[in-house]
Every structure is written in C-alpha cells, then in structure tokens.
Motif scaffolding. Structure first.
Motif, short mmCIF file in Angstrom:
data_model
loop_
_atom_site.label_atom_id
_atom_site.label_comp_id
_atom_site.label_asym_id
_atom_site.label_seq_id
_atom_site.Cartn_x
_atom_site.Cartn_y
_atom_site.Cartn_z
N ALA A 96 0.83 -1.21 0.00
CA ALA A 96 0.00 0.00 0.00
C ALA A 96 0.87 1.26 0.00
CB ALA A 96 -0.93 -0.01 1.22
N GLU A 97 1.97 1.25 0.75
CA GLU A 97 2.85 2.42 0.82
C GLU A 97 3.59 2.64 -0.48
OE1 GLU A 97 6.50 4.18 3.60
OE2 GLU A 97 5.54 2.27 4.11
N ALA A 98 3.89 1.56 -1.19
CA ALA A 98 4.66 1.68 -2.43
C ALA A 98 3.91 2.49 -3.48
CB ALA A 98 4.99 0.29 -2.97
N ASP A 99 2.59 2.53 -3.41
CA ASP A 99 1.80 3.26 -4.41
C ASP A 99 2.02 4.76 -4.30
OD1 ASP A 99 0.75 0.90 -5.35
OD2 ASP A 99 -1.05 0.98 -4.09
N THR A 100 2.40 5.24 -3.12
CA THR A 100 2.55 6.70 -2.94
C THR A 100 3.98 7.12 -2.65
OG1 THR A 100 2.01 6.43 -0.58
CG2 THR A 100 0.18 6.92 -2.09
N ALA A 101 4.85 6.21 -2.29
CA ALA A 101 6.23 6.55 -1.94
C ALA A 101 7.03 6.90 -3.18
CB ALA A 101 6.88 5.40 -1.18
N ASP A 102 8.09 7.67 -2.99
CA ASP A 102 8.97 7.99 -4.11
C ASP A 102 10.40 8.11 -3.60
OD1 ASP A 102 8.96 10.33 -2.71
OD2 ASP A 102 7.80 11.45 -4.21
N GLY A 103 11.32 8.20 -4.52
CA GLY A 103 12.71 8.39 -4.19
C GLY A 103 13.30 7.25 -3.38
#
Length: 625
Positions: A96-103
């Motif tokens: 779920a976090e991977a959908d919004t995380a970056d960098g």
C-alpha cells in the motif's frame, strides 16, 4: 526457541500445570500429546501470552514471530486469496505504501518486498489453498460463500502462508479431508521453522514431528522421536517406575520393621534413629496410574446374510434430476472393510446414502437383502442428540419395555457406567458425545456400519479402542476418514470416489498419497495403465476379506468355546471354595463326595474343551488372518 521454566497454572481448584518445564530447540517439530482435557490448549494460550501463569515463565527469542490459527474463521466479502495474502501484514502495508512513496523510500520498500518474496506471494498463497482443497475458481469467491468448516481451512491457509518462526497448530486436521491431511503432512515435514502441534493423529505425529511433548497429570516431559518411539519409551518408563516402586516399598518395610522393633532399646537407639532419617529422606516414587479407556461396543448382526451383501450394477445416483455419481458397478461382501477415498464434494456422502438405502438409484439396479440393517454415523449427527437428556435416557428410548437395570447395563456397555449415564448430553465432551452416538447407531447389531469421520474429538487411546472395535465387528464397514492410521489398520479395500463415479483403487495409501501430491485424483480420467502399481496388494486385501468370511463359523465356534471354558472354570472355582476348609466332608459327606465328583468331571471337560480351542485357534492362525 521456547524455554518454559517452572510453570504453574490453575483453573479454579484444578491444577493444570504443576511446576512444569521444557525446552524446545529452534527448528524442532514437536507433537504435544495428552488426554482430552489435560490442558494442551491452555499451554498454547500461555505461550501466546493470552493468559498469565501463577508462577514460572516462558522465554522466547526477541522479535520472534508466532503464528496460530485464528479462533474466529474469516467470513467477509473478501475472496479467499485476498484473505490469505492479507495475513502477511508487512507485505500488505508495504504494498500500500509503495503506491505513494517515491525516491529513496520507494527503493527501500522495493528492496524489502523482494527480500520477503512479496511478488511471488500470490502464487504461494494459491498453492497452499489448492493443497487444502480450494481450486482456482473457489479461491476467487468470497469467504461468506463457504461453511464454517471450509472457512477454518482458509484460516489455516492464512497462518501457513505467513511462515511464522513458531507455528502453533491445535488439531489442524479436524476440518480437513484425507486429501488435505496428506498434503498437510508433506507441508509440515518440509516447514523450515519451529512447529508445536496438538494432534491425536498418529500418522501425523510419526510423519511430521521429531519430538513428543507429553502432558500428563500437570507435568510436561519431552521425548525424542515420533509417536511410535514415544509410546515405546513411555511403556518402558512405566515398567521401570513400577519395578523401582516395588523395590522402594520393600526397603521402606525393612527400615520401618527395624525402627518398630528396636526404637525402645537403648543399645539400638542410634541405628533406629539413622533409619528414621533414611525413611524421611526416602521420597515415595509415584505410581504411573493409567486411565483406562473404555472399549467401544459395536455388536454385529445376530444372523449373517449370504454374500454378496450389496450389488450395484450400471447405477447412477443424485438429487432430483442432477446426477452426482454414474457408472457404478460394485459388490459389497458381508465382511468387507472398505475405505472411501476422494476429495470433499466428489460424492462420498451421496454414495454412502445410496449404499445405506437413504437414496434410490436413478437408473441401473442395486440388490440388497430386504431385512438388512444399516447403522450410519456422521459427525453432524451429534447435533441430533437431545442436549437435556442423559445417555441413559437415549438408551432407554431404544428399549422402552426393558427393566431399568437392563437399560443401565446397556448404557454401561456403550461407555456410560454408573453416574456417567445420568450426565446430560450438554455436559459431555465431544469424544463422549461421539461414543454415545456411535453406540446408539450400532445398538441393534447392524449388517453394515457406515462411519463418516468417526475419529473427530477422540484422543489417541480412544482412536485405538475404536480401531479394535471395528476390527472385531462381524458385519461390513464403509469408512470415510482423514485418519490414515485408522484406514490402514481397518480397511481391506480402497474405493476412490471422483470423476463422477466410484471405482476400486488398485494401490495402497502410499500410492494414494503420491496421487494427492501430484494433483491427479480423478478415477474416471485415468486409464488402467495410469493406475498405480499394486494389484498384488489389492488381491491380498480381497483374499483377506474372503478368508474372514470363510472363517466366520470358526470364529463363532472359538467364541463359544471360550464362553464354555469360562463357565467350567467358574464351576471348578466354586467347588474348590466349598471344599477348601475340609469341613464339608464332616458336615455332609454325601454332598461333599458329589461335589468332588462334579469337580473331576468339570476338570476333564475343561481339558477337552481347551484342546478343541487350541485346534480351532490353530486353524484360524494358519489361515493368516
């Protein structure tokens, strides 16, 4: 992995664990065994931290992940595969976090997902669900579509999917069919972490574990090896303890006799005092008291029928216009022992209803004696017992004109003696309810006994008693069970239900296990060439069944001879008692002489009957069955 030190726990006045200690090494696979009600599930709850001990402690490695099957089965709108995947909370959170995380954070997440095998997780979850009996179509359906037993399989799949460092399983095969059980054996044997299993399944405890943790009278003892090794070690321990106890009692008597004799004499006072101290330090060796397991009573028919018992020719069976099983061509003998194999939903229950006379064939023919009596036992029938009635009430309802004493004797015969017969069904354990229902089903001595999962709720000793009762039963048996040990001990023939039909299985349980693990269970789709090798084994089982039928008159004769030997021995014992003090010849010489003559005749007759018994036993033994 687990270090339990000096644990004490009580429920009310009842001591469940009394300063119990044990250590389980990392990676071990341990079977937790003990009588029903001994406290095995309580120990699980202590390990899980759900209840606190009175004293002592449980030590576990830091950050250890413990997994146990959820008490409440999932039942929401989520699909089965979604429920299993969601059990891995770390994967779910990171996905779920991977959908919004970056960098940098996105890179960290992807690295961790790779480390935990997140991308292969759906395939792994699907494989576990398939092994437990859910095909691809079922895996996509919502949990709410399935019954409670099937949802418990989903709960089991979820905990297996998470691969905890410590896996706690409480009777994991209770909700599985034989096929799911065989798959679980294979899975647990390869499981890479520590496992602690509560089970009464002897085959599981011999196949999947390398230690046995025995809970008996509030104490815990660990043994190396599987259940068979444990049983041998425990028997040797009982024998050694009994010998040591006898030796100690002899020493106690010797010391006490010296003290009693010389304690008042000044010249022996020092020696007497030293023996008093020795007696005080001589801690009694507790006897290992065995809880006797009441036998199961499965009376056979008063009159056997001529073979075959049942013949099915070109028959089909189903419900309404829907055909469940077709192309049925089978024969059942009066002394057959047949185990039905095949996944749940393939039609085993439908076939049992056909053979038991609850369903008529839709086409073809089924021949059976008009007066054939069939007994049917299934776990779901436990709910049909009257919870407010006692075992005695249920027995008396089947023999309303019998005297109360006779009804109580019958209740005792099926496992409810004395005050136990007056216990309401609602207060009986699951095993006691099963025993009562089985006794009521076979009450009138049926020609055919159909047993559908009879071992649920029974501990290992009770399962052994049931196995002995089935083997002693003189009628025919059809057995549906996930207990491989029971099948191998009782069944002479194996029939495979699948592909819309029922056919004899030309192989043994090892062959069937290979079929289960290979995923090919459809007898309707396999040619004869594809059948596992093992024709000789089938022929041996059939020959054994035929021999038993042929030897039935000899066995009946043997029983009659044993009964006569018992009566003659009783007569001799009574006469010996009457003549024991010698006064009988003085009081009534004629009667004493008559008694002496009677004893001599009884002894001669007994010797003759014993010779005949030996001859008949020799014939049965020579037949090899």
């Amino acid at each position: 992995m687990i270090h339990a030190n000096d644990i004490t726990y009580r429920i009310g006045d009842r001591l469940i664990l009394d300063h119990a200690s044990f250590n389980l090494p990392t990676g071990s696979k341990v079977g937790l065994v003990g009588r029903n009600g001994a406290g095995k599930t309580t120990l699980f709850r202590i390990i899980l931290g759900e209840i606190a001990t009175e004293s002592g402690s449980i030590a576990l490695p830091r950050n250890v992940k413990i997994g146990a099957v959820a008490q409440e089965a999932p039942g929401g709108p989520e699909s089965l595969i979604e429920v299993v995947l969601a059990a891995d909370t770390e994967r779910t959170r990171l996905m779920a976090e991977a959908d919004t995380a970056d960098g940098f954070r996105r890179a960290e997440i992807e690295t961790r997902l790779t480390d935990i095998g997140a991308h292969s997780a759906p395939a792994r979850a699907a494989a576990i669900l398939h092994g437990l009996g859910f095909d691809a179509e079922a895996q996509g359906r919502p949990c709410s579509d399935f019954s409670g037993g099937w949802r418990m399989r989903v709960a089991l799949a979820a905990v297996l999917f998470t691969e905890p460092d410590l896996l706690l399983l409480d009777e994991p095969t209770n909700y599985l069919d034989l096929e799911g059980t065989l798959w679980l054996y294979d899975y647990l044997a390869r499981y890479p972490h520590t496992v602690l299993i509560i089970s009464h399944d002897r085959d599981l405890l011999d196949t999947c574990v390398n230690h046995i943790l025995h809970l008996d009278r509030a104490k815990l003892t660990i043994y190396r090896g599987g259940y068979t090794s444990f049983a041998k070690q425990y028997a040797e321990k009982r024998e050694l303890t009994a010998k040591m106890r006898v030796k100690q009692e002899a020493e106690r008597k010797h010391l006490q006799a010296f003290v009693d004799r010389f304690k008042a004499k000044a010249s022996k006072a020092r020696q007497a005092q030293s023996r008093v101290k020795r007696l005080a330090k001589l801690e009694p060796i507790a006897a290992i008291v065995e809880d006797d397991v009441l036998p199961f009573n499965l009376p056979g028919p008063d009159r056997m029928v001529a073979p075959p018992l049942i013949t099915v020719e070109s028959a089909a069976v189903g419900y309404g216009e829907k055909v469940i099983l077709d192309r049925l061509n089978l024969t059942l003998s009066p002394d057959d022992r047949i185990a039905l194999l095949g996944s749940n939903g393939n039609g085993k229950s439908t076939f049992c209803k056909l053979i038991g006379g609850k369903l008529d064939p839709m086409k073809g023919e089924m021949k059976r004696p008009t007066k054939m009596d069939v007994a049917y036992f299934a776990q779901h029938q436990l709910d049909e017992l009257n919870p407010k009635a006692t075992a005695f009430d249920h027995v008396q309802a089947l023999m309303p004109d019998a005297p109360i004493a006779r009804s109580r004797a019958k209740a005792a015969q099926i496992g409810f003696p004395g005050a136990k017969a007056d216990t309401p069904v609602s207060s009986l354990s699951g095993g006691e309810k099963a025993r009562l229902l089985m006794g009521l089903a076979a009450f009138h001595g049926p020609h055919l006994l159909i047993l559908d999962e009879p071992t649920n709720h029974l501990d290992i000793d009770s399962r052994t008693a049931l196995m002995e009762a089935i083997n002693d039963y003189t009628g025919a048996v059809i057995l549906v069970s996930h207990d491989r040990f029971l099948i191998e001990a009782c069944a002479d023939r194996l029939w495979l239900v699948g592909g819309g039909t029922v056919k004899p299985f030309d192989g043994d349980m090892d062959d069937y296990r290979q079929l289960v693990l290979s995923g090919d269970l459809d007898p309707g789709k396999r040619s004869d060439k594809e059948q596992p090798s093992g024709t000789s084994k089938v022929e041996e089982r059939r020959a054994a069944a035929e021999k038993r039928v042929a030897l039935a008159p000899l066995r009946k004769r043997l029983d009659a001879l044993e009964a006569r030997m018992t009566k003659l021995s009783d007569v001799i014992a009574k006469v010996d008692s009457a003549l024991a003090d010698g006064s009988a010849f003085l009081k009534d010489p004629a009667k004493a002489t008559e008694l002496s003559k009677m004893r001599a005749e009884a002894a001669d007759t007994l010797a003759s009957v014993e010779e005949e018994w030996l001859a008949v036993s020799g014939e049965i033994e020579a037949a090899g069955v």
